[in-house]
Design an enzyme around this catalytic site. Structure first.
Site, PDB file in Angstrom:
ATOM      1  N   HIS A  18       1.127  -1.452  -0.073  1.00 15.66           N
ATOM      2  CA  HIS A  18       0.220  -0.061  -0.353  1.00 15.66           C
ATOM      3  C   HIS A  18       0.953   1.366  -0.232  1.00 15.66           C
ATOM      4  O   HIS A  18       1.086   2.276  -0.827  1.00 15.66           O
ATOM      5  CB  HIS A  18      -1.240  -0.105   1.388  1.00 15.66           C
ATOM      6  CG  HIS A  18      -1.347  -1.508   1.034  1.00 15.66           C
ATOM      7  ND1 HIS A  18      -2.062  -2.251   2.067  1.00 15.66           N
ATOM      8  CD2 HIS A  18      -2.957  -1.455   0.142  1.00 15.66           C
ATOM      9  CE1 HIS A  18      -2.794  -2.820   1.948  1.00 15.66           C
ATOM     10  NE2 HIS A  18      -3.649  -2.258   0.575  1.00 15.66           N
ATOM     11  N   LYS A  42     -18.271  -7.082   7.213  1.00 19.75           N
ATOM     12  CA  LYS A  42     -16.776  -7.758   7.087  1.00 19.75           C
ATOM     13  C   LYS A  42     -15.916  -6.797   9.206  1.00 19.75           C
ATOM     14  O   LYS A  42     -16.816  -6.051   9.541  1.00 19.75           O
ATOM     15  CB  LYS A  42     -15.709  -6.489   6.567  1.00 19.75           C
ATOM     16  CG  LYS A  42     -15.413  -7.162   4.848  1.00 19.75           C
ATOM     17  CD  LYS A  42     -14.076  -6.719   4.283  1.00 19.75           C
ATOM     18  CE  LYS A  42     -13.725  -7.056   3.423  1.00 19.75           C
ATOM     19  NZ  LYS A  42     -12.651  -6.616   2.466  1.00 19.75           N
ATOM     20  N   ARG A  91      -1.807  -6.843  -8.335  1.00 22.86           N
ATOM     21  CA  ARG A  91      -1.173  -7.627  -8.336  1.00 22.86           C
ATOM     22  C   ARG A  91      -0.587  -8.867  -9.085  1.00 22.86           C
ATOM     23  O   ARG A  91       0.522  -8.988  -9.760  1.00 22.86           O
ATOM     24  CB  ARG A  91      -0.711  -8.053  -6.434  1.00 22.86           C
ATOM     25  CG  ARG A  91      -0.565  -7.003  -5.967  1.00 22.86           C
ATOM     26  CD  ARG A  91      -1.001  -7.756  -4.686  1.00 22.86           C
ATOM     27  NE  ARG A  91      -2.146  -8.008  -4.166  1.00 22.86           N
ATOM     28  CZ  ARG A  91      -2.916  -8.602  -3.762  1.00 22.86           C
ATOM     29  NH1 ARG A  91      -3.145  -8.143  -2.483  1.00 22.86           N
ATOM     30  NH2 ARG A  91      -4.355  -8.748  -3.658  1.00 22.86           N
ATOM     31  N   SER A 129      -2.933  -7.683   2.654  1.00 26.23           N
ATOM     32  CA  SER A 129      -3.327  -7.513   4.444  1.00 26.23           C
ATOM     33  C   SER A 129      -3.475  -9.060   4.865  1.00 26.23           C
ATOM     34  O   SER A 129      -3.196  -9.404   5.578  1.00 26.23           O
ATOM     35  CB  SER A 129      -4.060  -7.195   4.346  1.00 26.23           C
ATOM     36  OG  SER A 129      -3.625  -5.611   4.005  1.00 26.23           O
TER      37      SER A 129
HETATM   38  O1  PNS Z   1      -8.813  -3.215  -0.531  1.00 28.11           O
HETATM   39  P1  PNS Z   1     -10.167  -3.858  -0.769  1.00 28.11           P
HETATM   40  O2  PNS Z   1     -10.538  -4.610   0.552  1.00 28.11           O
HETATM   41  O3  PNS Z   1     -10.258  -4.706  -1.985  1.00 28.11           O
HETATM   42  O4  PNS Z   1     -10.973  -2.316  -1.202  1.00 28.11           O
HETATM   43  C1  PNS Z   1     -12.148  -2.700  -1.491  1.00 28.11           C
HETATM   44  C2  PNS Z   1     -12.611  -1.727  -1.377  1.00 28.11           C
HETATM   45  C3  PNS Z   1     -12.990  -1.095  -0.267  1.00 28.11           C
HETATM   46  C4  PNS Z   1     -11.813  -0.300  -2.523  1.00 28.11           C
HETATM   47  C5  PNS Z   1     -14.599  -1.615  -2.219  1.00 28.11           C
HETATM   48  O5  PNS Z   1     -15.305  -2.580  -1.154  1.00 28.11           O
HETATM   49  C6  PNS Z   1     -15.602  -0.666  -2.271  1.00 28.11           C
HETATM   50  O6  PNS Z   1     -14.735   0.768  -2.884  1.00 28.11           O
HETATM   51  N1  PNS Z   1     -16.039  -0.455  -0.967  1.00 28.11           N
HETATM   52  C7  PNS Z   1     -17.430   0.700  -1.431  1.00 28.11           C
HETATM   53  C8  PNS Z   1     -18.083   0.165  -1.592  1.00 28.11           C
HETATM   54  C9  PNS Z   1     -18.872  -0.123  -3.294  1.00 28.11           C
HETATM   55  O7  PNS Z   1     -18.866   1.076  -3.899  1.00 28.11           O
HETATM   56  N2  PNS Z   1     -19.235  -0.781  -3.401  1.00 28.11           N
HETATM   57  C10 PNS Z   1     -19.024  -1.023  -5.648  1.00 28.11           C
HETATM   58  C11 PNS Z   1     -17.790  -0.847  -5.457  1.00 28.11           C
HETATM   59  S1  PNS Z   1     -17.903  -1.432  -7.276  1.00 28.11           S
END
Ligand code: PNS
Length: 160
Positions: A18, A42, A91, A129
């Protein structure tokens, strides 16, 4: 015009991967907002405040980088920020399908928001993570994978 990028994620906890992405994203934008998503579905290891604190300690100190949390849709948060770009790390091929789906959904919700994928440093491509949490949970050494402040927080969390 100030170009604002948002770098969203769970950051539970932030890793050197990150940190690398935050630095790389500064090549694309004048301001980068690192955004911790609040996901009620979560059960994170660290609270949102703890994650923000770890992020500030590991990549703070640059006035172009700020830290926020958000609830709800990323597309709405980006609109409120006035961000034109979402930065995500890619990645491996295994990341692609989920990231592609998310990018297209965000475009559906906010057509002028562009998603940009950045490739992390090659020695960090295996890092996630969830792996860091698992190694730390079983007492493994994560000092090469995370900032010392994050390693200390993990050690404290898993102290038996
Ligand atoms: O680190 P992560 O868990 O891969 O991040 C995922 C994240 C937080 C970027 C994604 O789940 C997100 O954008 N969540 C906010 C809710 C949302 O907008 N959901 C629709 C995405 S298409």
């Amino acid at each position: 015009m100030t170009r604002i990028a948002v770098y969203p994620g769970s950051f539970d906890p932030p890793t050197k991967g990150h940190e690398d992405l935050v630095r790389r994203s500064l090549a694309l934008a004048d301001r980068v907002v690192v955004a911790v998503a609040v996901n009620a579905a979560k059960q994170p290891l660290f609270s949102v405040e703890e994650r923000l604190d770890m992020l500030r300690r590991s990549v703070g100190g640059d006035s172009r980088v700020s830290f926020e949390s958000f609830e709800g849709l990323l597309a709405d948060f980006a609109k409120r920020l006035g961000a034109g770009v979402v930065v995500r790390g890619l990645r491996a091929v295994s990341d692609f399908e989920y990231e592609f789906q998310m990018a297209l959904m965000n475009r559906q919700l906010h057509p002028s928001l562009e998603t940009v994928f950045l490739v992390p440093a090659v020695d960090l491509t295996y890092l996630s993570s969830s792996l860091v949490r698992e190694v730390a949970r079983f007492g493994g050494d994560v000092s090469a994978l995370v900032h010392p402040a994050v390693a200390a927080a993990l050690a404290q969390r898993f102290r038996r």
